[in-house]
Design a protein around this motif. Structure first.
Motif, mmCIF file in Angstrom:
data_model
loop_
_atom_site.group_PDB
_atom_site.id
_atom_site.type_symbol
_atom_site.label_atom_id
_atom_site.label_comp_id
_atom_site.label_asym_id
_atom_site.label_seq_id
_atom_site.Cartn_x
_atom_site.Cartn_y
_atom_site.Cartn_z
ATOM 1 N N ASN A 31 0.828 -1.213 0.000
ATOM 2 C CA ASN A 31 0.000 0.000 0.000
ATOM 3 C C ASN A 31 0.861 1.261 0.000
ATOM 4 N N ILE A 32 1.936 1.241 0.757
ATOM 5 C CA ILE A 32 2.831 2.399 0.813
ATOM 6 C C ILE A 32 3.502 2.619 -0.542
ATOM 7 N N SER A 33 3.970 1.540 -1.161
ATOM 8 C CA SER A 33 4.593 1.645 -2.486
ATOM 9 C C SER A 33 3.591 2.185 -3.504
ATOM 10 N N PHE A 34 2.353 1.672 -3.450
ATOM 11 C CA PHE A 34 1.327 2.161 -4.364
ATOM 12 C C PHE A 34 1.089 3.646 -4.133
ATOM 13 N N GLU A 35 0.891 4.043 -2.884
ATOM 14 C CA GLU A 35 0.588 5.441 -2.595
ATOM 15 C C GLU A 35 1.686 6.374 -3.083
ATOM 16 N N MET A 36 2.934 6.014 -2.832
ATOM 17 C CA MET A 36 4.046 6.873 -3.262
ATOM 18 C C MET A 36 4.071 7.027 -4.784
ATOM 19 N N LYS A 37 3.962 5.914 -5.508
ATOM 20 C CA LYS A 37 4.020 5.970 -6.971
ATOM 21 C C LYS A 37 2.787 6.668 -7.535
ATOM 22 N N PHE A 38 1.614 6.370 -6.961
ATOM 23 C CA PHE A 38 0.377 6.982 -7.460
ATOM 24 C C PHE A 38 0.414 8.502 -7.277
ATOM 25 N N ARG A 39 0.870 8.965 -6.125
ATOM 26 C CA ARG A 39 0.981 10.418 -5.915
ATOM 27 C C ARG A 39 1.968 11.034 -6.923
ATOM 28 N N GLN A 40 3.081 10.346 -7.163
ATOM 29 C CA GLN A 40 4.073 10.834 -8.125
ATOM 30 C C GLN A 40 3.444 10.951 -9.519
ATOM 31 N N ILE A 41 2.685 9.957 -9.921
ATOM 32 C CA ILE A 41 2.037 9.978 -11.234
ATOM 33 C C ILE A 41 0.991 11.085 -11.304
ATOM 34 N N CYS A 42 0.209 11.258 -10.241
ATOM 35 C CA CYS A 42 -0.791 12.330 -10.221
ATOM 36 C C CYS A 42 -0.118 13.687 -10.414
ATOM 37 N N GLU A 43 0.954 13.910 -9.679
ATOM 38 C CA GLU A 43 1.666 15.186 -9.777
ATOM 39 C C GLU A 43 2.270 15.379 -11.163
ATOM 40 N N GLN A 44 2.828 14.320 -11.723
ATOM 41 C CA GLN A 44 3.404 14.391 -13.066
ATOM 42 C C GLN A 44 2.317 14.689 -14.101
ATOM 43 N N ALA A 45 1.189 13.996 -14.020
ATOM 44 C CA ALA A 45 0.102 14.199 -14.978
ATOM 45 C C ALA A 45 -0.445 15.623 -14.883
ATOM 46 N N ILE A 46 -0.581 16.130 -13.683
ATOM 47 C CA ILE A 46 -1.073 17.502 -13.497
ATOM 48 C C ILE A 46 -0.079 18.492 -14.073
ATOM 49 N N GLN A 47 1.213 18.292 -13.821
ATOM 50 C CA GLN A 47 2.247 19.189 -14.344
ATOM 51 C C GLN A 47 2.266 19.176 -15.878
ATOM 52 N N VAL A 48 2.191 18.010 -16.470
ATOM 53 C CA VAL A 48 2.187 17.908 -17.934
ATOM 54 C C VAL A 48 0.970 18.608 -18.501
ATOM 55 N N ARG A 49 -0.169 18.427 -17.864
ATOM 56 C CA ARG A 49 -1.396 19.076 -18.344
ATOM 57 C C ARG A 49 -1.259 20.601 -18.264
ATOM 58 N N LYS A 50 -0.669 21.112 -17.197
ATOM 59 C CA LYS A 50 -0.465 22.560 -17.056
ATOM 60 C C LYS A 50 0.449 23.100 -18.138
ATOM 61 N N GLU A 51 1.442 22.274 -18.516
ATOM 62 C CA GLU A 51 2.398 22.699 -19.547
ATOM 63 C C GLU A 51 1.837 22.531 -20.939
ATOM 64 N N GLY A 52 0.675 21.901 -21.060
ATOM 65 C CA GLY A 52 -0.008 21.840 -22.344
ATOM 66 C C GLY A 52 0.273 20.638 -23.212
ATOM 67 N N GLY A 53 0.644 19.527 -22.650
ATOM 68 C CA GLY A 53 0.843 18.338 -23.493
ATOM 69 C C GLY A 53 1.643 17.282 -22.791
ATOM 70 N N LYS A 54 1.906 16.225 -23.546
ATOM 71 C CA LYS A 54 2.648 15.103 -22.959
ATOM 72 C C LYS A 54 3.936 14.887 -23.696
#
Length: 153
Positions: A130-153
């Protein structure tokens, strides 16, 4: 941006819903009629029971930049091809760099079982998973949000 969860055999549904709410990412649960997984204030898409019915509905719902939680390598490959971020319930991110190897492992394991071989099942789930999932999932959420703010992938 959406979070799409292959919920039929997902042990982190509630944890993922909690985390996605912190990032204001809209979650959608996908399951078939034999599992009916529903949570309050969350969209659940229930499809008829059948081979890969949940997988195809999920893939047809996702958009580039969405996040998917699944342990199914075949589904993961289709999601990656459509530009999604994919993570399993143990925090392993599946990407274009590792999906071919994972699919090959799945194929070889199935071939071994068809020939009469026996493989050990998954280890018992622990809090460390659960801890491993939470850490990676939060990292992915932050990355996806940042990419979206920058306008693409």
């Amino acid at each position: 941006m959406q979070l799409l969860i292959d919920a039929d055999a997902c042990p982190v549904v509630d944890l993922a819903l909690f985390i996605s709410s912190q990032y204001e990412i809209k979650p959608i649960l996908f399951c078939d009629t034999s599992h009916r997984i529903e949570r309050q204030n969350v969209i659940t898409i229930i499809v008829p029971k059948g081979p890969d019915s949940v997988d195809f509905k999920l893939v047809n719902t996702l958009s580039k930049g969405d996040i998917v939680i699944t342990g199914d390598y075949g589904l993961a490959a289709m999601c990656i091809a459509k530009g999604a971020y994919v993570v399993d319930s143990n925090g392993k991110e599946m990407t274009s760099d590792n999906i071919d190897q994972l699919l090959t492992f799945r194929y070889e394991s199935a071939k071994f079982r068809r020939a009469g071989g026996k493989l050990k099942g998954p280890k018992k789930r622990t809090e460390k998973n659960n801890i491993s999932f939470e850490m990676k999932f939060r990292q992915i959420c932050e990355q996806a949000i940042q990419v979206r703010k920058e306008g693409g992938k």
